[in-house]
Enzyme design. Structure first.
Site, mmCIF file in Angstrom:
data_model
loop_
_atom_site.group_PDB
_atom_site.id
_atom_site.type_symbol
_atom_site.label_atom_id
_atom_site.label_comp_id
_atom_site.label_asym_id
_atom_site.label_seq_id
_atom_site.Cartn_x
_atom_site.Cartn_y
_atom_site.Cartn_z
ATOM 1 N N LYS A 25 0.836 -1.199 0.000
ATOM 2 C CA LYS A 25 0.000 0.000 0.000
ATOM 3 C C LYS A 25 0.871 1.249 0.000
ATOM 4 C CE LYS A 25 -3.833 -0.394 2.471
ATOM 5 N NZ LYS A 25 -4.471 -0.618 3.784
ATOM 6 N N ARG A 96 -2.859 3.413 8.618
ATOM 7 C CA ARG A 96 -3.195 2.199 7.864
ATOM 8 C C ARG A 96 -2.009 1.248 7.838
ATOM 9 N NH1 ARG A 96 -4.672 4.866 2.173
ATOM 10 N NH2 ARG A 96 -5.983 3.022 1.883
ATOM 11 N N GLY A 105 -6.353 -9.915 8.084
ATOM 12 C CA GLY A 105 -5.836 -10.547 9.280
ATOM 13 C C GLY A 105 -4.916 -9.598 10.009
ATOM 14 N N MET A 107 -3.967 -5.438 11.002
ATOM 15 C CA MET A 107 -4.773 -4.443 11.686
ATOM 16 C C MET A 107 -5.683 -3.637 10.769
ATOM 17 S SD MET A 107 -3.692 -1.413 14.031
ATOM 18 C CE MET A 107 -4.165 -0.406 12.659
ATOM 19 N N ARG A 342 -3.780 -1.284 -6.311
ATOM 20 C CA ARG A 342 -3.001 -2.524 -6.329
ATOM 21 C C ARG A 342 -3.408 -3.308 -7.573
ATOM 22 N NH1 ARG A 342 -6.153 -4.695 -1.066
ATOM 23 N NH2 ARG A 342 -8.215 -4.511 -1.943
ATOM 24 N N HIS A 459 -5.731 -44.057 -6.518
ATOM 25 C CA HIS A 459 -6.155 -44.577 -7.813
ATOM 26 C C HIS A 459 -7.248 -43.699 -8.419
ATOM 27 C CE1 HIS A 459 -8.765 -47.154 -10.358
ATOM 28 N NE2 HIS A 459 -7.589 -47.556 -10.835
ATOM 29 N N ARG A 565 -0.663 -45.906 -23.257
ATOM 30 C CA ARG A 565 -0.500 -47.124 -22.448
ATOM 31 C C ARG A 565 -1.352 -48.240 -23.033
ATOM 32 N NH1 ARG A 565 -1.172 -43.170 -17.538
ATOM 33 N NH2 ARG A 565 -2.461 -42.367 -19.208
ATOM 34 N N ARG A 621 3.792 -47.343 -25.670
ATOM 35 C CA ARG A 621 4.590 -48.118 -24.730
ATOM 36 C C ARG A 621 4.117 -49.562 -24.750
ATOM 37 N NH1 ARG A 621 4.251 -46.603 -18.510
ATOM 38 N NH2 ARG A 621 2.263 -47.671 -18.692
ATOM 39 N N SER A 811 12.498 -41.545 -22.517
ATOM 40 C CA SER A 811 11.293 -40.947 -21.959
ATOM 41 C C SER A 811 11.294 -41.241 -20.456
ATOM 42 C CB SER A 811 10.088 -41.569 -22.656
ATOM 43 O OG SER A 811 8.898 -41.182 -22.053
ATOM 44 N N THR A 814 8.683 -40.587 -14.551
ATOM 45 C CA THR A 814 9.113 -40.097 -13.235
ATOM 46 C C THR A 814 8.256 -40.624 -12.085
ATOM 47 O OG1 THR A 814 7.942 -38.073 -13.765
ATOM 48 C CG2 THR A 814 10.336 -38.048 -13.977
ATOM 49 N N ASN A 815 7.096 -41.200 -12.381
ATOM 50 C CA ASN A 815 6.342 -41.807 -11.267
ATOM 51 C C ASN A 815 7.136 -42.981 -10.705
ATOM 52 O OD1 ASN A 815 4.478 -39.998 -12.169
ATOM 53 N ND2 ASN A 815 2.916 -41.491 -12.720
ATOM 54 N N CYS A 879 7.299 -38.359 -19.215
ATOM 55 C CA CYS A 879 5.893 -38.702 -19.361
ATOM 56 C C CYS A 879 5.227 -39.044 -18.035
ATOM 57 C CB CYS A 879 5.701 -39.831 -20.359
ATOM 58 S SG CYS A 879 6.426 -41.382 -19.804
ATOM 59 N N TYR A 899 10.815 -32.450 -24.738
ATOM 60 C CA TYR A 899 9.364 -32.364 -24.611
ATOM 61 C C TYR A 899 8.897 -32.817 -23.243
ATOM 62 C CZ TYR A 899 9.089 -37.446 -25.093
ATOM 63 O OH TYR A 899 9.220 -38.787 -24.881
#
Ligand code: ADP
Ligand code: MG
Ligand code: MG
Length: 922
Positions: A25, A96, A105, A107, A342, A459, A565, A621, A811, A814-815, A879, A899
């Site tokens: 402000k 202010r 939250g 003053m 703002r 899942h 898949r 795959r 590829s 990463t899971n 992927c 990619y």
């Protein structure tokens, strides 16, 4: 302490860019003053002063601060020609708060500071308006009492209501000057009683108390909780500034007003001033909703001159900030003042539209247009949302597991979902405690999924996100009773057939149908995303298993499929029996027979995908999961077998009975019945069924694995059952050849899962090559394809150089790579210890949601480096689910991937994130 330090900055000297020091402000008040907007004179006390005050053990303001404040007050006095505490011509100010981040939250603002019994008379004399004077006074006493002295509001309200009742006033404005005088007198008493001290009358004392109260509010409970909740760390905002601003009055009569404005419409983005105002009122009245404000367009009629001034203010604000502004203004006797500005908060539709339009207007560049939108937000534009104007209380709260909202009748199992949804055409919501792979047909049949257990990566959540269907997961307040087909929620319940609504964006669950707004993939969004593609280096592909998914991904701008898949294609009601036949086959011939049936089905699948994505690449795959996943459950089999055995016994009994019939004096009709029963439960038939079940059970037990995810899956299957992979490869290459023959451009890419050694790849490659030759001969022309590998085990990263000799692309999955790197099983981690790890800061994020750059990322980086050292042009992508996550995408950009591939609905998010990554890395 450094007594030469500067803590206080006049609006005409403070650095408008330094929000950390001056708060948002304060910085903007300085900036607006310096660009010539009409801001009432004032000054900012820095956040540094706040932190020093909070650190001081003696609760004293930093040395020299009060002197500085007094000096600045004298400047205000000069500028306004008024005196602080001067009974003749008093100067009043507001105090202010304001930190670097906007933070409710903290003053509240104190208005009219500087009033006391004497200065009040000065105000009345100067304005000639006693009512105005007492009104200002009573507001000040209450606000100061509440905010700076901690006197509860109720004490004031009781007095106020009593006087209102006595005066027969319906509204505050009905009170006379005398009434308000009485109010202020009683308020002074309220304060004295509550605090044990008379109300401070010395203006400088008032100011000092107010400054300390603002500073103190920074470490107050509300503010601390808020920062925690919204993860506001000290590097984002530390301490609050105090703004002292000369009061201006919107309540000086019918030529005065106050209001708030948006330089553009925050709901639609339309390029037109938007806002509300009240004639003869103070700022707080607009917010408090005591009177209903008027739309800003009315100002043209009521105060045409000022409407024009306001338009100029709007142009100036936007021209300077080059961003939509949300501002506060006050008109005092025909004079327009700006009290705050703002950056405007808008919904995503408006963000996108204003980005495109402001670029066209030359206000911002394309880069800025892209960077001002957080990629995550785009998801909102792809899914239906609950109508925000409808206010209904949710009955339960779960996790926002897959965005979008949906209404439908509740059903409690996948088969019923299919019956009621797919077959009877109802809109259904599948409600389960948790879901399993065998519920998949229920997902297809449903508008959305609700579970009472499981996290954002359960899942249900993962599958729903992949399909782009809304999902609320882990709504623990809901007790699902599958047998009774109903669910309990608190004191109420809903049954199968009752309509419910889920909001996967917020995680809320409602009873009944809540109105929705349809998604708006606006023309502006397309323009913006085209710009994103121009800037990005990473290409965005999609994870898609079906033509429907592929088509949608394409509409969202995916430039290929990075992961298709094949196992999803096996899980179809018609195919599963053939797949099972293939798995349980005793001889190679039997297996081949089943595979021959699957081949044309898979070929069609791939052909469809190629057609939809042409001319973009489609990466398929080969089969990945452990094959026993396709077989029936062991326990179910055991139960069925036990039942069959009981049946066999009865069948034998009936048979014996029938054999003994000659000995019985049974009536004709009883004989007939016994004979029928004998025929119906032919022991031979039952025995055969038992034998089949037993064989299946044996197979299931034989295929049992202690750790299936680390077991017989992925390329290991390709080694032990090469016929399966060979069938898939043939299906891919034949589909490609058929397309090519039909003039459809195709770029098939075959990738092998779970590889950990180059040997595995070499073996697969050998039969891929020979099948390719066969297919080329059969179709008379070879269709080029690419051969590559998933990188999802640690060893594959370590052996990236030798894998690169066999693979044309990498590829990253990463899971799995995350599981392998941490040695965490995802389900166990998320259900058992990960929440605690996150809460206690052992791990910052859930590595299954946000790529773990330091560990998993490091492995990826090495693999890219080593792979490209062997094969410089090696094409590399990701992927895993992380491929759709903005910060993970930024990392993929950094380590030079080509990619990312993500679920269809994440494609727009990923496109924008890829542009951000490129723009931010310069
Ligand atoms: P908030 O952050 O809650 O908006 P503000 O500090 O902006 O708090 O002030 C609350 C209200 O008081 C706003 O409507 C604002 O415009 C008004 N206000 C603040 N300072 C002044 C002033 N010096 N003169 C007139 N109105 C003021
Ligand atoms: Mg404000
Ligand atoms: Mg995997």
């Amino acid at each position: 302490m450094d007594s030469t330090k500067k803590y206080v900055f006049a609006f005409d000297e403070g650095d408008g860019k330094n929000k950390k020091l001056l708060g948002g402000k304060g910085a903007n008040l300085c900036e607006m003053t310096q660009i010539g907007l009409n801001v009432p004179p004032g000054f900012v006390i820095s956040t540094e002063a706040c932190l020093e005050y909070l650190d001081a053990s003696d609760h004293a303001l930093p040395a020299g601060l009060i002197d500085e404040v007094q000096a600045h007050m004298r400047v205000l006095e000069e500028k306004t020609g008024k005196g602080f505490g001067d009974p003749e011509n008093p100067l009043l100010v507001s105090v202010r708060s304001g930190s670097a981040m906007s933070m409710p939250g903290m003053m509240d603002t104190i208005l009219n500071l500087g009033l006391n019994a004497e200065t009040l008379q000065g105000v009345i004399a100067a304005t000639g308006d006693a009512r105005f004077g007492y009104d200002a006074y009573r507001r000040f006493i209450q606000l100061f009492g509440k905010v700076a002295l901690g006197v509860p509001d109720e004490a004031f309200d009781t007095e106020f209501e009593a006087i209102k009742a006595a005066a027969h006033a319906k509204q505050d404005v009905d009170l006379s000057a005398a009434d308000l005088k009485e109010v202020s007198e009683r308020f002074l008493v309220v304060v004295e009683q509550a605090t044990g001290h008379p109300f401070p009358s010395d203006p400088y004392r008032q100011l000092e108390i107010a400054i300390k109260a603002v500073f103190g509010s920074w470490s107050g409970r509300r503010a601390v909780d808020y920062r925690k909740q919204f993860h506001i760390t000290p590097d984002m905002a530390n301490g609050t500034a105090v703004n002292v601003v000369t009061m201006v009055f919107g309540n000086r009569g019918d030529d005065s007003a106050t209001g708030v404005g948006f330089t553009r419409n925050p709901a639609t983005g339309e390029n037109r001033l938007y806002g509300e105002y009240l004639i003869n009122a103070q700022g707080e009245d607009v917010v408090a909703g005591i009177r209903t404000p008027k739309p800003i367009d009315r100002l043209k009629v009521e105060m045409p001159d000022l409407a024009e001034q306001l338009d100029r203010l709007r142009d100036k604000l936007e021209g300077h900030y080059r961003e939509v502004q949300d501002f506060e203004f006050t008109i005092e006797r025909g004079q327009l003042y700006c009290l705050q500005t703002r950056n405007g908060k808008m919904n995503t539709v408006a963000m996108v539209r204003t980005s495109v339009e402001m670029e066209r207007e030359g206000l911002i560049s394309k880069e800025q247009a892209l960077l001002r939108i957080a990629p995550e937000l785009l998801e909102q534009m792809l899914f239906p949302r609950l109508d925000p104007s409808v206010k209904v209380e949710p009955v339960a709260q779960g996790l926002p597991a897959s965005p979008g909202a949906a209404s439908g009748i509740a059903v409690f199992d996948a088969d019923r979902a299919e019956q009621l949804g797919t077959q009877q055409g109802h809109k259904v919501i599948l409600v389960r405690e948790e879901t399993k792979p065998e519920d998949i047909h229920g997902f297809f049949a449903s508008e959305g999924i609700l579970t009472s257990r499981g996290g954002k990566t359960s899942h249900a959540a993962v599958v729903a996100r992949g399909m782009g269907k809304p999902c609320v997961a882990g709504a623990e307040g809901i007790g699902v009773d599958v047998n009774r087909r109903e669910a309990r929620v608190g004191l109420t319940s809903f049954k199968e057939g009752d309509v419910i609504t889920i909001d996967g964006t917020s995680g809320k669950v409602y009873l009944g149908a809540i109105p929705m707004v349809e998604p708006d993939f606006t023309p502006e969004l397309n323009i913006l995303l085209d710009w994103a593609d121009e800037m990005a280096r990473l290409k965005v592909m999609a994870n898609a298993d079906t033509p429907v998914d592929a088509r949608r991904a394409r509409r969202y701008g995916a430039v290929g499929i990075g992961l298709a898949r094949t196992e999803r294609m096996f899980n179809d009601v018609e195919r599963l029996p053939i797949v099972i036949e293939m798995i349980v086959a005793e001889t190679p011939e039997q297996r081949q027979e089943a595979l021959d049936k699957l081949l044309p089905l898979q070929r069609n699948d791939f052909r469809d995908l190629f057609e939809v994505m042409s001319p973009n690449p489609v990466t398929i795959r080969l089969l990945d999961p452990p094959i026993h996943e396709f077989l029936p459950d062991e326990h179910v089999l055991e139960r069925e077998l036990a039942e069959l055995r009981v049946l066999a016994q009865s069948a034998r009994g009936v048979s014996v009975l029938a054999g003994a019939m000659g000995l019985l004096h049974a009536s004709e009709s009883l004989r007939h019945e016994i004979e029928t029963a004998r025929r119906m439960v032919d022991p031979a038939v039952v025995e055969e069924a038992i034998a089949k079940k037993e064989a299946m059970l044996k197979k299931v037990r034989a295929l049992y694995e202690t750790n299936p995810m680390l077991g017989h899956r992925g390329v290991r299957l390709g080694m032990t059952f090469p016929e399966i992979y060979q069938m898939q490869v043939r299906a891919i290459l034949e589909a490609a050849a058929e397309c090519a023959k039909a003039g459809i451009e195709v770029h098939p890419q075959i990738k092998v899962p779970q590889v950990c050694t180059a040997q595995e790849l070499r073996k697969v490659k050998a039969f891929v090559d020979s099948i390719h030759t066969e297919v080329a001969e059969k179709f008379g022309k070879p269709v080029p394809y690419k051969f590559g590998t998933m990188i999802e085990v640690v060893r594959a990263c370590m052996r990236a150089d030798s894998l690169a000799e066999e693979a044309e692309f990498f590829s990253f999955g990463t899971n799995d790579l995350t599981q392998a790197t941490f040695s965490f099983s995802r389900e166990d981690a998320e259900n058992k210890f990960l929440p605690l790890y996150n809460q206690s800061g052992i791990l910052q994020d859930n590595p299954f949601e946000v790529l773990d750059v330091k560990g998993v990322g490091k492995l990826m980086q090495l693999a890219v480096e080593w792979g490209r050292a062997v094969k410089p042009g090696l094409h590399v992508g990701i992927c895993g689910e992380h491929g759709g996550h903005p910060s993970s995408i930024a990392f993929c950009h950094q380590i030079g991937l080509d990619y990312v591939s993500c679920s269809g609905p994440r494609v727009p998010v990923a496109r924008l994130a890829a542009a951000h990554a490129a723009l931010k890395s310069g």
